[in-house]
Design a protein around this motif. Structure first.
Motif, PDB file in Angstrom:
ATOM      1  N   GLY A 102      -7.314  11.536  10.406  1.00  0.00           N
ATOM      2  CA  GLY A 102      -8.741  11.307  10.584  1.00  0.00           C
ATOM      3  C   GLY A 102      -9.231  10.072   9.867  1.00  0.00           C
ATOM      4  N   VAL A 103      -8.568   9.695   8.766  1.00  0.00           N
ATOM      5  CA  VAL A 103      -8.994   8.514   8.006  1.00  0.00           C
ATOM      6  C   VAL A 103      -8.529   7.239   8.693  1.00  0.00           C
TER       7      VAL A 103
ATOM      8  N   GLN B 156     -12.240   2.375   0.794  1.00  0.00           N
ATOM      9  CA  GLN B 156     -12.694   3.655   0.247  1.00  0.00           C
ATOM     10  C   GLN B 156     -12.013   3.889  -1.088  1.00  0.00           C
ATOM     11  N   ARG B 157     -12.693   4.659  -1.955  1.00  0.00           N
ATOM     12  CA  ARG B 157     -12.116   4.972  -3.256  1.00  0.00           C
ATOM     13  C   ARG B 157     -11.105   6.106  -3.142  1.00  0.00           C
ATOM     14  N   GLN B 158     -10.205   6.148  -4.122  1.00  0.00           N
ATOM     15  CA  GLN B 158      -9.180   7.188  -4.118  1.00  0.00           C
ATOM     16  C   GLN B 158      -9.808   8.578  -4.187  1.00  0.00           C
ATOM     17  N   GLU B 159     -10.880   8.728  -4.990  1.00  0.00           N
ATOM     18  CA  GLU B 159     -11.530  10.028  -5.118  1.00  0.00           C
ATOM     19  C   GLU B 159     -12.061  10.520  -3.775  1.00  0.00           C
ATOM     20  N   ASP B 160     -12.493   9.581  -2.926  1.00  0.00           N
ATOM     21  CA  ASP B 160     -13.027   9.978  -1.623  1.00  0.00           C
ATOM     22  C   ASP B 160     -11.922  10.248  -0.606  1.00  0.00           C
ATOM     23  N   LEU B 161     -10.725   9.710  -0.840  1.00  0.00           N
ATOM     24  CA  LEU B 161      -9.639   9.857   0.122  1.00  0.00           C
ATOM     25  C   LEU B 161      -8.789  11.096  -0.125  1.00  0.00           C
ATOM     26  N   VAL B 162      -8.612  11.467  -1.398  1.00  0.00           N
ATOM     27  CA  VAL B 162      -7.724  12.585  -1.737  1.00  0.00           C
ATOM     28  C   VAL B 162      -8.242  13.872  -1.079  1.00  0.00           C
TER      29      VAL B 162
ATOM     30  N   THR C 253      -2.399  11.141  -2.921  1.00  0.00           N
ATOM     31  CA  THR C 253      -2.766  10.014  -3.784  1.00  0.00           C
ATOM     32  C   THR C 253      -2.574   8.712  -3.002  1.00  0.00           C
ATOM     33  N   VAL C 254      -3.307   7.693  -3.408  1.00  0.00           N
ATOM     34  CA  VAL C 254      -3.175   6.348  -2.835  1.00  0.00           C
ATOM     35  C   VAL C 254      -3.239   5.354  -3.978  1.00  0.00           C
ATOM     36  N   ASN C 255      -2.794   4.136  -3.723  1.00  0.00           N
ATOM     37  CA  ASN C 255      -2.912   3.100  -4.750  1.00  0.00           C
ATOM     38  C   ASN C 255      -4.054   2.151  -4.401  1.00  0.00           C
ATOM     39  N   HIS C 256      -4.234   1.138  -5.269  1.00  0.00           N
ATOM     40  CA  HIS C 256      -5.386   0.246  -5.159  1.00  0.00           C
ATOM     41  C   HIS C 256      -5.360  -0.554  -3.859  1.00  0.00           C
ATOM     42  N   VAL C 257      -4.160  -0.894  -3.382  1.00  0.00           N
ATOM     43  CA  VAL C 257      -4.062  -1.680  -2.143  1.00  0.00           C
ATOM     44  C   VAL C 257      -4.616  -0.891  -0.964  1.00  0.00           C
ATOM     45  N   VAL C 258      -4.311   0.402  -0.905  1.00  0.00           N
ATOM     46  CA  VAL C 258      -4.822   1.239   0.184  1.00  0.00           C
ATOM     47  C   VAL C 258      -6.336   1.370   0.086  1.00  0.00           C
ATOM     48  N   GLU C 259      -6.857   1.456  -1.138  1.00  0.00           N
ATOM     49  CA  GLU C 259      -8.308   1.491  -1.298  1.00  0.00           C
ATOM     50  C   GLU C 259      -8.955   0.254  -0.692  1.00  0.00           C
ATOM     51  N   GLN C 260      -8.326  -0.912  -0.884  1.00  0.00           N
ATOM     52  CA  GLN C 260      -8.864  -2.143  -0.310  1.00  0.00           C
ATOM     53  C   GLN C 260      -8.711  -2.167   1.213  1.00  0.00           C
ATOM     54  N   ILE C 261      -7.569  -1.668   1.705  1.00  0.00           N
ATOM     55  CA  ILE C 261      -7.346  -1.668   3.156  1.00  0.00           C
ATOM     56  C   ILE C 261      -8.363  -0.770   3.854  1.00  0.00           C
ATOM     57  N   LEU C 262      -8.558   0.426   3.309  1.00  0.00           N
ATOM     58  CA  LEU C 262      -9.459   1.399   3.941  1.00  0.00           C
ATOM     59  C   LEU C 262     -10.894   1.263   3.469  1.00  0.00           C
TER      60      LEU C 262
ATOM     61  N   GLY D 135       0.822  -1.197   0.000  1.00  0.00           N
ATOM     62  CA  GLY D 135       0.000   0.000   0.000  1.00  0.00           C
ATOM     63  C   GLY D 135       0.858   1.250   0.000  1.00  0.00           C
ATOM     64  N   VAL D 136       0.500   2.252  -0.811  1.00  0.00           N
ATOM     65  CA  VAL D 136       1.272   3.488  -0.916  1.00  0.00           C
ATOM     66  C   VAL D 136       0.328   4.674  -0.700  1.00  0.00           C
ATOM     67  N   ILE D 137       0.728   5.565   0.211  1.00  0.00           N
ATOM     68  CA  ILE D 137      -0.030   6.788   0.488  1.00  0.00           C
ATOM     69  C   ILE D 137       0.945   7.955   0.421  1.00  0.00           C
ATOM     70  N   ALA D 138       0.623   8.963  -0.388  1.00  0.00           N
ATOM     71  CA  ALA D 138       1.423  10.193  -0.447  1.00  0.00           C
ATOM     72  C   ALA D 138       0.642  11.303   0.245  1.00  0.00           C
ATOM     73  N   VAL D 139       1.297  11.974   1.191  1.00  0.00           N
ATOM     74  CA  VAL D 139       0.645  13.058   1.923  1.00  0.00           C
ATOM     75  C   VAL D 139       1.515  14.304   1.844  1.00  0.00           C
ATOM     76  N   CYS D 140       0.864  15.460   1.929  1.00  0.00           N
ATOM     77  CA  CYS D 140       1.604  16.715   1.967  1.00  0.00           C
ATOM     78  C   CYS D 140       2.067  16.982   3.396  1.00  0.00           C
ATOM     79  N   ARG D 141       2.755  18.099   3.569  1.00  0.00           N
ATOM     80  CA  ARG D 141       3.301  18.392   4.891  1.00  0.00           C
ATOM     81  C   ARG D 141       2.191  18.623   5.913  1.00  0.00           C
ATOM     82  N   GLY D 142       1.054  19.038   5.438  1.00  0.00           N
ATOM     83  CA  GLY D 142      -0.073  19.242   6.335  1.00  0.00           C
ATOM     84  C   GLY D 142      -0.769  17.958   6.728  1.00  0.00           C
ATOM     85  N   GLY D 143      -0.317  16.810   6.186  1.00  0.00           N
ATOM     86  CA  GLY D 143      -0.902  15.531   6.551  1.00  0.00           C
ATOM     87  C   GLY D 143      -2.108  15.147   5.725  1.00  0.00           C
ATOM     88  N   ARG D 144      -2.381  15.876   4.650  1.00  0.00           N
ATOM     89  CA  ARG D 144      -3.538  15.564   3.808  1.00  0.00           C
ATOM     90  C   ARG D 144      -3.110  14.633   2.664  1.00  0.00           C
ATOM     91  N   ILE D 145      -4.023  13.723   2.323  1.00  0.00           N
ATOM     92  CA  ILE D 145      -3.726  12.696   1.323  1.00  0.00           C
ATOM     93  C   ILE D 145      -3.682  13.313  -0.066  1.00  0.00           C
TER      94      ILE D 145
END
Length: 470
Positions: A167-168, A155-161, A144-153, A132-142
């Motif tokens: 909080g997630v 949730q879809r990428q559009e809803d996570l970005v 982009t994520v990959n498909h593995v993270v979508e399955q773990i959480l 699973g890969v999650i990229a966040v900015c310095r403020g801690g906001r998502i």
């Protein structure tokens, strides 16, 4: 000097110069007429009016109309419609401006297409990763994520970005490590247990993105989640296996050592007692030998150190031979051993000795765990999904539901004390059965109800020629 003059002449728009010259010329004529005779001013106005209208029309056609078209098209381009194109058929400076705008839009389309392709390739690479890969900015906001993270959480990428990762993914240790990584901009790696979607263990690595500009903020972090649950389970199974083998060996060795010490202390003089002790030592030695033989056999099968023969095997004959082997044992325990095999079953391709061992282990377990007056039934026929099946059913004590997933593990026994009482082995038989069946490209299933009985079913494929005749 001459070159400079030629360059200046080439850069001058002579159409514009001519139009302004024509305008000044008309104005000059009007002024001269007024100077000669003020009474002729109305006539001069009437005389100049057609020229002014013509000049305005020329100005509108040459300048105003193309500019309005350019303005409308560029407004659409600003809204993202880069496929629009300005069409001006003249050959002046405005046409050159329109041509430059069209070229700029085309180049912008190519750039956006390249960026989109690069983004799609990057997303495809991320989605092809098993981690699973999650990229966040310095403020801690998502970001982009990959498909593995979508399955773990879930949730879809559009809803996570754009969401706050804290909080997630509400996890104390994870949030603590994320905060440290964002502040220190140093790589951090640690194993944590997440409860989404289930209890899984992940190796979480926080890698800083130094010098990057993510979401208008510098210094983001890439979080990589590697599922190490199976590795921990394997390590746990290995530890349990070593502990179980040590326990199984320690018991007979302790017994052998105790009886030998007793014999050495003088019990050897009593022939009857010495013979009894030696018989126990012999039995315990055979137990150790059987355990080691089963371990070596399981190891050889599991790691493909043995290659099964590919002979035609008729399961009907095989089952009848196994039934004859166990018939005395079943009669001694007052257990009915029934053969309900379908007699016209086609042959399967496999190793007769290995498949015999499968049936021996299953029938042996069924008889041991069936009380007196019970029944062990062997049934076989064509499977609904293709191939053939052989099932061994008993009316024994059954297996608890929580133990069913583990019955094929090495050295696993549902109840050790109860197993000892039934004279069972070391929990290796079903593991050997499972690996032999898989070696023949088949599968084994188990169904059991405590107090009612168990059914082990082996499914084996048929040769392609036999399948075509069915």
């Amino acid at each position: 000097m001459w070159k400079l003059w030629r360059k200046l002449v080439r850069r001058v728009s002579w159409r514009v110069v001519a139009s302004y010259f024509f305008l000044v010329f008309i104005f000059f004529i009007a002024v001269r007429l007024y100077a000669v005779s003020p009474e002729n001013v109305p006539g001069a106005v009437l005389f100049s009016l057609p020229f002014a209208v013509a000049l305005a029309w020329v100005y509108y056609r040459k300048f105003q109309q193309p500019l309005e078209q350019i303005n409308a098209i560029t407004r659409q381009m600003a809204q993202g419609q880069l496929n629009k194109e300005i069409r001006i058929l003249s050959n002046d400076e405005i046409a050159e401006l329109a041509h430059n705008i069209n070229a700029l839009a085309g180049r912008l389309r190519e750039t956006i297409s390249e960026i989109t392709d690069e983004k799609n390739r990057m997303q495809a690479i991320l989605n092809s990763m098993s981690d699973g890969v999650i990229a966040v900015c310095r403020g801690g906001r998502i970001i982009t994520v990959n498909h593995v993270v979508e399955q773990i959480l879930n949730q879809r990428q559009e809803d996570l970005v754009g969401k706050d990762l804290v909080g997630v993914l509400r996890h104390y240790d994870f949030n603590r490590l994320l905060k440290i990584a964002l502040q220190s901009q140093e790589e951090i790696s640690e194993e944590i247990q997440l409860l989404v979607p289930g209890a899984r263990i992940y190796r979480v690595t926080f890698t800083p993105l130094l010098g990057s500009d993510l979401g208008g903020d510098r210094g983001g972090v890439v979080v990589v989640l590697r599922d190490v649950t199976e590795r921990h389970q394997v390590e746990q199974m290995r530890s349990e296996f070593i502990a179980n083998v040590s326990h199984e060996l320690r018991t007979p060795l302790t017994s052998i050592s105790g009886f030998l010490e007793t014999l050495l202390d003088g019990a050897v003089e009593d022939r009857e007692l010495a013979r009894h002790f030696l018989q126990i030592i012999s039995d315990e030695t055979r137990r150790i030998t059987r355990l080691l033989d089963d371990l070596f056999a399981l190891s050889n099968i599991e790691y493909r150190r043995v290659t099964p023969r590919r002979d035609q095997v008729y399961l009907v004959d095989l089952v009848e031979r196994v039934r004859e082997i166990f018939l005395p044992q079943a009669q001694e325990k007052n257990v009915r051993l029934v053969n309900n095999m379908q007699h016209d079953l086609p042959a399967v391709v496999g190793d007769s000795d290995m498949l015999t061992r499968v049936l021996i282990n299953l029938v042996d377990n069924a008889i041991k765990y069936t009380p007196e007056g019970g029944t062990v039934s062997i049934k076989g026929g064509l499977a609904d999904a293709g191939g053939v099946f052989v099932s061994v059913s008993d009316t024994g004590i059954g297996i608890p539901a929580d133990s069913l997933p583990r019955v094929f593990e090495r050295l696993y026994r549902v109840d050790r004390s109860r197993a000892r009482g039934n004279g069972s082995g070391y929990g290796l038989g079903l593991a050997i059965v499972k690996h032999i069946v898989e070696l023949h490209r088949g599968r084994i299933e188990v169904q059991s109800t405590p107090g009612v009985g168990s059914t082990f079913t082996v499914f084996l494929p048929l040769p392609e020629e036999t399948k075509q005749l069915q």
